[in-house]
Design a protein around this motif. Structure first.
Motif, short mmCIF file in Angstrom:
data_model
loop_
_atom_site.label_atom_id
_atom_site.label_comp_id
_atom_site.label_asym_id
_atom_site.label_seq_id
_atom_site.Cartn_x
_atom_site.Cartn_y
_atom_site.Cartn_z
N GLY A 18 -9.39 1.53 1.47
CA GLY A 18 -8.88 2.42 1.20
C GLY A 18 -8.33 3.56 1.53
O GLY A 18 -7.11 4.16 1.80
N LEU A 21 -7.24 4.30 5.27
CA LEU A 21 -5.91 4.34 4.96
C LEU A 21 -5.17 4.94 4.31
O LEU A 21 -3.30 5.10 3.82
N LEU A 22 -5.63 5.74 4.06
CA LEU A 22 -4.99 7.26 2.52
C LEU A 22 -4.16 6.54 1.80
O LEU A 22 -3.43 7.16 1.07
N TRP A 23 -4.60 5.27 1.48
CA TRP A 23 -4.23 4.98 0.45
C TRP A 23 -2.72 4.59 0.53
O TRP A 23 -2.17 4.05 -0.52
N ARG A 24 -2.05 4.13 1.69
CA ARG A 24 -1.13 4.06 2.00
C ARG A 24 -0.17 2.75 1.31
O ARG A 24 -0.82 1.55 2.21
N PRO A 25 0.73 2.66 0.66
CA PRO A 25 0.67 1.19 -0.06
C PRO A 25 1.38 0.21 1.24
O PRO A 25 0.93 -0.73 1.14
N GLU A 26 2.20 0.94 1.89
CA GLU A 26 2.56 -0.57 2.89
C GLU A 26 1.61 -1.11 3.70
O GLU A 26 0.98 -1.62 4.31
N LEU A 27 0.15 0.27 4.30
CA LEU A 27 -0.67 -0.26 4.87
C LEU A 27 -1.95 -1.37 4.00
O LEU A 27 -2.01 -1.79 4.51
N ILE A 28 -2.11 -0.77 3.03
CA ILE A 28 -2.83 -1.37 1.75
C ILE A 28 -2.09 -3.24 1.40
O ILE A 28 -3.14 -4.21 1.53
N TRP A 29 -1.03 -2.77 1.38
CA TRP A 29 -0.61 -4.64 1.14
C TRP A 29 -0.37 -5.07 2.23
O TRP A 29 -0.35 -6.41 2.19
N THR A 30 0.10 -4.84 3.00
CA THR A 30 -0.13 -5.75 4.04
C THR A 30 -1.44 -5.96 5.64
O THR A 30 -1.27 -7.43 5.15
#
Length: 424
Positions: A18, A21-30
């Motif tokens: 994560g 992905l810089l813990w970016r929620p949109e990337l994480i949850w995608t």
């Protein structure tokens, strides 16, 4: 080796995925959603394969389905590890899962290519359909051959039965003719002596009445012997060149009076028929016998038709007597031309009418038969050869072709030649 394994499972100095992905929620949850869907699909496929193989134990190369199930399950596990490593840096475990997936994929790929030649030999749906069509065609050919064989056997059985019936009728005719001839000679002696006794009696003698009864009985017996001689084709005939249409037309009124008012008489004469050499009196007698049988077959009334038809190729003519009666069973038809065979109650028929008709037709060089038709009723056909031109012998009569339809008219006959008749 142990140190290598220990370091493979170390996670202290590792960062979860994560962070990349810089813990970016949109990337994480995608990533979570997409990997979850892929993992769910991967796990459902092995379940379907296992269910199919367990229900279809006869499937070819069933173990290959299990190999695919293991490989696809391992693939699904790698996507679950991708979700897990977003937060937990268990990259050693992820590597182990990928290693197992790689081994499973290699094993499955090798097995697939090894089995490929055998799999290619399996018939395709099109080949199976063509094979089924070819098999159905062979079965249809076999069924057609069996049907043809059964038809041939049935035709042979009918021919053998017709031959037996013909032989029986011939034997009956010979026996009947011999007995009738001798009996007729004896009756002539009886009648001659009765005539002498009658001439010697006084007009008022009480014996004259009894003598008259004896003469009547002897004359009736003589009439019966004449019918038997007709059946046996030994009756004396006086054939002359006859216009059958004119002969029947002049005789029709007498027939109309015989059959009664409840039955309508119709005539249907074909034009330009050849003349035939027959005994006109015996022709009328035969038609009268057939008309009486037709009348008895129509107790509630109906239609009696007298018709003439040309035979094929101008070989002669046919006289048809048709009724609209109720018909009769085939086993009755088969015996109708036999002498003394009758379907009428005791005392109401001698059983000699149709046998006389049959004998007259045969003795005249023709034939008698029943013609089966679609309409109700019975048709009896008498066929006669055409009158031969000057200097030539008589033209052989061809049997009138009998059609195939239900039997009819209680008191009538069917197919051509000797057997297959009508009761009288």
């Amino acid at each position: 080796m142990l140190e290598l394994l220990r370091r493979l499972w170390e996670v202290e100095n590792l960062s979860p995925h994560g962070i990349c992905l810089l813990w970016r929620p949109e990337l994480i949850w995608t990533h979570v959603v997409s990997d979850s869907l892929i993992a769910f699909a991967y796990f459902s496929i092995p379940v379907g394969l296992a269910y199919f193989v367990s229900r279809r134990r006869d499937v070819v190369f069933g173990w290959m389905f299990w190999s695919f199930a293991v490989f696809i399950t391992a693939c699904g596990a790698t996507h679950l590890m991708a979700i897990w490593t977003l937060w937990v840096p268990d990259y050693g475990l992820e590597a182990a899962v990928k290693l197992l997936t790689g081994l499973a994929s290699i094993g499955t790929a090798v097995a697939l290519w090894v089995l490929m030649p055998k799999a290619l030999t399996l018939p395709s749906p099109t080949q199976l359909r063509q094979a089924n069509e070819a098999l159905e065609a062979r079965i249809a050919e076999r069924d057609a051959a069996l049907a043809a064989l059964e038809a041939a056997n049935a035709e042979r059985a009918r021919a053998e039965e017709a031959l037996r019936q013909s032989q029986k009728m011939e034997a009956i005719g010979q026996l009947t003719g011999g007995v009738a001839h001798d009996f007729n000679n004896l009756l002539n002696v009886v009648l001659l002596n009765l005539d002498r006794v009658e001439r010697g009696l006084a007009p008022d003698s009480p014996l004259r009445r009894r003598l008259d009864d004896a003469v009547k009985g002897a004359e009736r017996a003589a009439t019966m012997t004449h019918k038997l001689l007709a059946f046996a084709r030994r009756q004396p005939l006086s054939p002359v060149s006859t216009d059958v249409n004119a002969q029947i037309a002049s005789f029709a009124e007498f027939v109309r009076g015989t059959i009664g008012p409840r039955i309508r008489l119709e005539t249907d004469f074909a034009p330009d028929l050849p003349r035939v050499n027959i005994d006109p009196n015996q022709l009328e007698n035969a038609l009268l016998n057939l008309a009486v049988n037709a009348r008895d077959a129509m107790p509630e009334g109906g239609t009696l038709t007298l018709a003439t038809r040309p035979l094929p190729e101008g070989d002669g003519l046919a006289v048809e007597v048709s009724d609209t009666g109720t018909g009769m069973a085939p086993e009755i038809e088969a015996r109708a031309f036999e002498p003394f065979f009758t379907t009428k109650p005791l005392g109401q028929g001698t059983g000699l009418g149709l046998s006389q008709v049959f004998g007259f037709a045969q003795q005249s060089g023709g034939s008698a038969a029943f013609v089966r038709r679609e309409r109700p009723g019975t048709t009896v056909r008498l066929a006669f050869p055409a009158q031969a031109p000057a200097g030539r012998g008589p033209i052989a009569a061809r049997p009138a072709p009998a059609s195939t339809a239900p039997a009819s008219g209680p008191g009538f006959v069917a197919p051509l030649r000797p057997p297959v008749p009508v009761a009288s």
